[in-house]
Scaffold this active site. Structure first.
Site, PDB file in Angstrom:
ATOM      1  N   PRO A 116      -5.939  14.266 -51.539  1.00 18.05           N
ATOM      2  CA  PRO A 116      -6.470  13.938 -52.869  1.00 18.05           C
ATOM      3  C   PRO A 116      -7.300  15.091 -53.441  1.00 18.05           C
ATOM      4  O   PRO A 116      -7.994  15.792 -52.704  1.00 18.05           O
ATOM      5  CB  PRO A 116      -7.330  12.696 -52.633  1.00 18.05           C
ATOM      6  N   LEU A 122     -11.626  17.090 -49.199  1.00 16.24           N
ATOM      7  CA  LEU A 122     -10.673  17.353 -48.112  1.00 16.24           C
ATOM      8  C   LEU A 122      -9.981  18.713 -48.272  1.00 16.24           C
ATOM      9  O   LEU A 122      -8.957  18.975 -47.645  1.00 16.24           O
ATOM     10  CB  LEU A 122      -9.619  16.237 -48.034  1.00 16.24           C
ATOM     11  N   GLY A 123     -10.522  19.564 -49.125  1.00 15.81           N
ATOM     12  CA  GLY A 123     -10.008  20.939 -49.205  1.00 15.81           C
ATOM     13  C   GLY A 123      -8.645  21.062 -49.859  1.00 15.81           C
ATOM     14  O   GLY A 123      -7.849  21.929 -49.486  1.00 15.81           O
ATOM     15  N   SER A 124      -8.379  20.230 -50.877  1.00 16.73           N
ATOM     16  CA  SER A 124      -7.060  20.276 -51.525  1.00 16.73           C
ATOM     17  C   SER A 124      -6.832  21.629 -52.214  1.00 16.73           C
ATOM     18  O   SER A 124      -5.750  22.221 -52.081  1.00 16.73           O
ATOM     19  CB  SER A 124      -6.943  19.154 -52.553  1.00 16.73           C
ATOM     20  N   SER A 125      -7.830  22.133 -52.918  1.00 10.95           N
ATOM     21  CA  SER A 125      -7.609  23.376 -53.658  1.00 10.95           C
ATOM     22  C   SER A 125      -7.393  24.540 -52.698  1.00 10.95           C
ATOM     23  O   SER A 125      -6.511  25.382 -52.918  1.00 10.95           O
ATOM     24  CB  SER A 125      -8.769  23.660 -54.612  1.00 10.95           C
ATOM     25  N   ALA A 126      -8.149  24.571 -51.596  1.00 10.67           N
ATOM     26  CA  ALA A 126      -7.968  25.657 -50.627  1.00 10.67           C
ATOM     27  C   ALA A 126      -6.556  25.604 -50.041  1.00 10.67           C
ATOM     28  O   ALA A 126      -5.897  26.637 -49.897  1.00 10.67           O
ATOM     29  CB  ALA A 126      -9.001  25.551 -49.509  1.00 10.67           C
ATOM     30  N   ALA A 127      -6.072  24.399 -49.726  1.00 10.39           N
ATOM     31  CA  ALA A 127      -4.740  24.271 -49.128  1.00 10.39           C
ATOM     32  C   ALA A 127      -3.667  24.746 -50.105  1.00 10.39           C
ATOM     33  O   ALA A 127      -2.713  25.437 -49.721  1.00 10.39           O
ATOM     34  CB  ALA A 127      -4.492  22.815 -48.705  1.00 10.39           C
ATOM     35  N   ASP A 161     -13.515  26.540 -46.451  1.00  6.26           N
ATOM     36  CA  ASP A 161     -12.270  25.796 -46.714  1.00  6.26           C
ATOM     37  C   ASP A 161     -11.032  26.668 -46.538  1.00  6.26           C
ATOM     38  O   ASP A 161     -10.042  26.259 -45.942  1.00  6.26           O
ATOM     39  CB  ASP A 161     -12.228  25.328 -48.181  1.00  6.26           C
ATOM     40  N   GLY A 189     -10.068  17.241 -55.199  1.00  4.52           N
ATOM     41  CA  GLY A 189     -11.521  17.247 -55.432  1.00  4.52           C
ATOM     42  C   GLY A 189     -12.290  16.190 -54.653  1.00  4.52           C
ATOM     43  O   GLY A 189     -13.378  15.791 -55.046  1.00  4.52           O
TER      44      GLY A 189
HETATM   45  O1  PMV Z   1     -15.558  19.529 -51.665  1.00  6.73           O
HETATM   46  P1  PMV Z   1     -14.959  20.769 -51.086  1.00  6.73           P
HETATM   47  O2  PMV Z   1     -13.862  20.489 -50.098  1.00  6.73           O
HETATM   48  O3  PMV Z   1     -14.558  21.762 -52.132  1.00  6.73           O
HETATM   49  O4  PMV Z   1     -16.116  21.492 -50.229  1.00  6.73           O
HETATM   50  C1  PMV Z   1     -17.233  22.108 -50.833  1.00  6.73           C
HETATM   51  C2  PMV Z   1     -18.142  22.622 -49.754  1.00  6.73           C
HETATM   52  C3  PMV Z   1     -19.398  23.332 -50.239  1.00  6.73           C
HETATM   53  O5  PMV Z   1     -20.107  23.749 -49.071  1.00  6.73           O
HETATM   54  C4  PMV Z   1     -20.292  22.393 -51.016  1.00  6.73           C
HETATM   55  C5  PMV Z   1     -19.086  24.545 -51.100  1.00  6.73           C
HETATM   56  C6  PMV Z   1     -18.402  25.666 -50.342  1.00  6.73           C
HETATM   57  O6  PMV Z   1     -17.699  26.461 -50.984  1.00  6.73           O
HETATM   58  O7  PMV Z   1     -18.603  25.802 -49.126  1.00  6.73           O
END
Ligand code: PMV
Length: 353
Positions: free
Chosen positions: A112, A117-122, A164, A114
């Site tokens: 999902p 769970l790191g969707s944008s990084a994946a 991430d 935002g």
């Molecule tokens: O919500 P996510 O998966 O984008 O994680 C953000 C994590 C933070 O530590 C708040 C920001 C970051 O870039 O590490």
């Protein structure tokens, strides 16, 4: 056509504090984003995103990204998804020294958007891998992690850590402290995720913590205490046998640290009523520990529970829209076969040019 996939993650410990140089331990989970890339004859980018929203959407554009297409999904969702994909394309063009390369891109995701769970990084990690390989360049996972970090850093106006993107590119449990990133050999922890159906605004939440930290010494101390929790948790993990089922004593100690971490994140103002209610439902069901994961504000919690009890409790928790077990995924970014994408196509996407 080139296809890559990359995993999402949960934070065992350390989100937010990692932005200020404290260590964090994210763990890749078996939920992936898959990106399919086809080189084009022109310099256009056409993106079809499925599962990022309920309906999916398709957009096509060239240089003028200011002129956004009229699609039937919230504009901020389109902007967010397009921003990450644009940044991934830029990194791939740069890596392959092909500034005018154009692509047809399909994004499919089991993560999902935002929700912590790191969707944008994946999506960025899989996108860079697929687009560079499509242009005949093979980058190492470390190089993809670095480029994905730069892409996220640009999109998030500098409010991003390497956590991430490194975790998604490398897989498994990782430790990130500033620019120092490494893998940790960790046992397969019994993660249970609860999702409230919402999302938090990472930029806003990070800015809120920064303000508190600037204003109050005790908030700065709270951030440092999160770093202490991470160091304690990391020591527990490195002492454990990665091949064995985690012992109940280890789960109990990790769980206690997770509870503590959640309390400090709550104090820093990044939890929410829905996240707190899910955390309490998990604890009352007998989970070893539970905390929010990621930026917070809404989205997901992660609990440790080898039994079905936490999932059952979350299913009966009004604030919880979805709950699932999340196995540690020891594999990071990887080539996927084109046929992997052919199965469950969503026919409801709209198209604009
Ligand atoms: O919500 P996510 O998966 O984008 O994680 C953000 C994590 C933070 O530590 C708040 C920001 C970051 O870039 O590490």
């Amino acid at each position: 056509m080139t296809v890559s996939s990359a995993p999402g993650k949960v934070y065992l410990f350390g989100e937010h504090a990692v932005v200020y140089g404290e260590p964090a331990v994210p763990c890749a989970i078996e939920r992936r984003a898959t990106v399919t890339v086809d080189a084009r004859d022109d310099d256009h980018i056409r993106v079809e995103a499925r599962d990022l929203s309920l309906d999916g959407f398709t957009v096509e554009y060239a240089d003028d990204t200011a002129e956004r297409p009229d699609v039937d999904v919230p504009e901020d969702l389109v902007d967010a998804a397009m921003g990450y994909i644009d940044a991934a394309v830029e990194q791939a063009r740069d890596a392959a020294d092909a500034p005018d390369a154009g692509f047809d891109i399909i994004v499919e995701s089991q993560i999902p958007l935002g929700a912590g769970l790191g969707s944008s990084a994946a999506v960025v990690v899989a996108g860079i891998d697929a687009a560079t390989r499509e242009l005949g360049v093979q980058l190492s996972p470390e190089a993809i992690a670095d480029r994905a970090y730069r892409a996220e850093y640009d999109v998030q106006d500098g409010q991003a850590s390497r956590a991430d993107t490194f975790c998604s590119a490398m897989g498994g449990a990782v430790r990130v402290e500033g620019d120092n990133c490494s893998r940790i050999e960790a046992p397969n922890l019994p993660f249970v995720v609860g999702f409230d159906g919402g999302a938090g605004d990472t930029g806003e939440l990070v800015a809120g913590v920064r303000e508190l930290r600037d204003e109050y010494d005790f908030a700065a101390d709270t951030v440092e205490s999160i770093g202490d929790i991470v160091r304690s948790g990391e020591a527990l993990l490195t002492d454990a046998d990665p091949a064995a089922e985690p012992m109940p004593e280890l789960l109990a100690e990790l769980g206690r640290l997770m509870d503590f971490d959640h309390g400090l994140l709550e104090a820093l103002g990044v939890s929410s009523r829905t996240l707190d209610n899910m955390v309490w439902a998990a604890r009352e069901a007998g989970a070893h520990g539970a905390k929010l994961t990621g930026a917070g504000g809404g989205g997901c919690i992660v609990a440790l529970d080898p039994t079905p009890e936490t999932r059952t409790a979350l299913r009966y928790t009004a604030e919880c829209r979805d709950t699932f077990r999340a196995e540690l995924d020891r594999e990071g970014v990887r080539a996927a076969s084109a046929s992997a994408n052919d199965g469950d196509r969503d026919e409801t996407e709209s198209e604009a040019t």
